[in-house]
Design a protein around this motif. Structure first.
Motif, PDB file in Angstrom:
ATOM      1  N   LEU A   1       1.128  -0.808  -0.091  1.00 28.22           N
ATOM      2  CA  LEU A   1       0.130   0.319   0.149  1.00 28.22           C
ATOM      3  C   LEU A   1       1.166   1.311  -0.109  1.00 28.22           C
ATOM      4  O   LEU A   1       1.679   1.033   0.757  1.00 28.22           O
ATOM      5  CB  LEU A   1      -1.548   0.225   1.307  1.00 28.22           C
ATOM      6  N   VAL A   2       0.544   1.460  -1.136  1.00 29.08           N
ATOM      7  CA  VAL A   2       0.786   3.563  -0.468  1.00 29.08           C
ATOM      8  C   VAL A   2       0.000   4.738  -0.247  1.00 29.08           C
ATOM      9  O   VAL A   2      -0.564   4.675  -0.682  1.00 29.08           O
ATOM     10  CB  VAL A   2       1.338   3.951  -2.003  1.00 29.08           C
ATOM     11  N   PHE A   3       0.251   4.645   1.188  1.00 32.02           N
ATOM     12  CA  PHE A   3      -0.158   6.411   1.337  1.00 32.02           C
ATOM     13  C   PHE A   3       0.358   7.117   1.123  1.00 32.02           C
ATOM     14  O   PHE A   3       1.433   7.938   1.944  1.00 32.02           O
ATOM     15  CB  PHE A   3      -0.603   5.966   2.716  1.00 32.02           C
ATOM     16  N   PHE A   4       0.219   8.038   0.174  1.00 29.66           N
ATOM     17  CA  PHE A   4      -0.153  10.106  -0.114  1.00 29.66           C
ATOM     18  C   PHE A   4      -1.306  11.360   0.745  1.00 29.66           C
ATOM     19  O   PHE A   4      -2.196  10.894   0.359  1.00 29.66           O
ATOM     20  CB  PHE A   4       0.294   9.423  -0.909  1.00 29.66           C
ATOM     21  N   THR A   5      -0.018  12.049   1.287  1.00 25.73           N
ATOM     22  CA  THR A   5      -1.290  12.918   1.608  1.00 25.73           C
ATOM     23  C   THR A   5      -0.228  14.046   1.404  1.00 25.73           C
ATOM     24  O   THR A   5       1.102  14.343   1.318  1.00 25.73           O
ATOM     25  CB  THR A   5      -1.037  13.538   2.517  1.00 25.73           C
ATOM     26  N   GLY A   6      -1.248  15.319   0.830  1.00 30.82           N
ATOM     27  CA  GLY A   6      -0.711  15.715  -0.358  1.00 30.82           C
ATOM     28  C   GLY A   6      -1.439  16.355  -1.481  1.00 30.82           C
ATOM     29  O   GLY A   6      -2.931  16.398  -1.392  1.00 30.82           O
TER      30      GLY A   6
END
Length: 464
Positions: free
Chosen positions: A191-196
């Motif tokens: 999983l890749v969890f990105f905030t931006g």
């Protein structure tokens, strides 16, 4: 940075995490609980250093750092520690009579090795809160703090290194534009969890798609704030000022533009001016009001000030990365100020006479991450909830929906994919595994050949 630690060292971290996860070390309730408690303790031990780093990066006052960063993390940690055991229990589900004698369960499996990428605006909270979900879910984790908040990135690495083996949780530093593609192209995370930002979110999703890597994208967009004619304007003004100018407006769920009924517009503007001056003084003090993250963002925001009429604020000091809380009118809806996410202390103001006008403006930038409505009319409230697609929001307030761990936080459409907070964080970092168990003391035999005369019995169980 990968270039600094070397390719072999990076691959060693990833391989060690994969081996550690496969060993089963992260699976037990006691292990996960212990890691959450250790994380809480190490944050407590380093509180002042975290406050100092946030002040250095964003000029955050200790009160704001605690209320929007460290305190929020404590709340998530306490919630996870309290509820982890119940979250991990298999959930029993109903079973059709046709499958008798069977019972059905949903088990929550860890995903494996995950990557969490944090932004610069809340560089501590938006890295550690997803990590809480990853730990609770039983995963190994690679953390990528934002290089644009270097002091916070440094203290985060210190904390993580102090409390966790890198085979379990590791921190990777460096320029995100270089490091993240290399990380993702060289290894398949679970999983890749990105905030931006939305553009970077698109790029990450594109890279992830090549390896069928699932993603959670917490993005942004233009979050509207509507003030109807039937509200306490003093209350509305205070909450709008707080929601918009906290962290100098560098909040993904800050009100991005304001729409107020024309019959109350002039009065609300004056009250926003009044409370801005009360909260921050007429020249916002260095201690209570934040600063812009860097000169590039400062220049972007300063250029926005030329795209309409400034009716309040507008002062800038480049050396201090200071932009005053600002209200603007007569901004074209096609100007960059109204097509880009502002991410700064500038609030365009529009008047309206009908709800149709507000919907037309909202639909120009559909699917906002947040939506704020001030009204005392329940029909109006229901109208907007039904008509506007948004991630989450508040009625008669701003921002505070993020503070409830019982509510999911996430976007819709362009504002993001997936959600987290509280149990939703645990769910985000696990997968549902279906298990049906059949007893051996009875076997109807209906499913076995020969099928002669069995169709009538089958129809009794599987009715159309």
């Amino acid at each position: 940075m990968i270039a600094e630690i070397g390719h072999s060292a990076f691959h060693s971290i990833i391989n060690n995490q994969a081996a550690y996860f496969k060993s089963g070390a992260t699976l037990s309730y006691q292990f996960r609980l212990d890691q959450l408690k250790r994380l809480k303790q190490v944050i407590r031990n380093n509180e002042q250093a975290i406050f100092d780093a946030l002040n250095k990066d964003l000029n955050k006052h200790e009160f704001e750092s605690y209320s929007t960063e460290v305190g929020v993390v404590y709340e998530e940690l306490n919630f996870a520690i309290k509820n982890l055991k119940s979250w991990m229990k298999p959930e029993r589900q109903s079973t059709p009579f046709a499958l008798f004698p069977s019972s059905s369960y949903i088990h929550k499996d860890p995903l494996g090795c995950v990557l969490i990428i944090a932004p610069w605006n809340y560089p501590f909270q938006l890295l550690i809160n997803p990590l809480i979900g990853a730990i609770a879910g039983g995963n190994c984790t690679v953390l990528k703090p934002s290089e644009l908040a270097p002091a916070t990135a440094e203290i985060v690495e210190k904390i993580i290194t102090e409390v966790f083996d890198p085979a379990y949780v590791a921190t990777i530093q460096g320029d995100g534009a270089q490091v993240i593609p290399e990380i993702m192209n060289s290894h398949r995370f679970d999983l890749v969890f990105f905030t931006g930002s939305i553009p970077v979110g698109y790029a990450i999703a594109e890279i992830a798609a090549k390896k069928l890597t699932p993603v959670i994208l917490e993005l942004g967009g233009k979050s509207p704030c509507i003030v109807d004619k039937d509200v306490d304007l003093h209350n509305a003004a205070k909450r709008i000022v707080w929601g918009k100018f906290t962290n100098a407006g560098q909040t993904c769920v800050a009100p991005d533009y304001l729409m107020v009924h024309n019959s109350r517009k002039k009065e609300l503007i004056e009250l926003i001016k009044k409370y801005t001056n009360e909260f921050y003084t007429e020249t916002p003090s260095s201690g209570d009001y934040g600063r812009i993250i860097n000169k590039r963002r400062f220049t972007t925001l300063k250029n926005y000030l030329e795209q309409g009429n400034i009716i309040f604020g507008g002062q800038t000091t480049e050396e201090e990365l200071y932009i005053a809380p600002t209200l603007m009118e007569n901004v074209s809806i096609d100007a960059p100020l109204m097509t880009d996410e502002i991410f700064g202390p500038i609030l365009p103001v529009y008047g309206f006479d009908s709800y149709k006008e507000t919907l037309a403006l909202i639909n120009k930038n559909a699917n906002p991450l947040a939506f704020y409505l001030f009204t005392s009319n329940k029909e109006t409230e229901q109208f907007y909830i039904n008509k506007v697609s948004f991630g989450g929001g508040c009625i008669n307030n701003t921002l505070i929906h993020l503070g409830n761990p019982h509510l999911p936080f996430g976007g819709v459409g362009n504002s993001g994919i997936g959600y987290y907070h509280g149990k939703f964080s645990f769910d985000a970092f696990t997968r549902m595994k279906a298990v049906l168990k059949t007893q051996t003391w009875f076997d109807s035999g209906i499913q076995y050949a020969p099928f002669k005369e069995k169709i009538k019995l089958l129809r009794m169980f599987l009715r159309y």
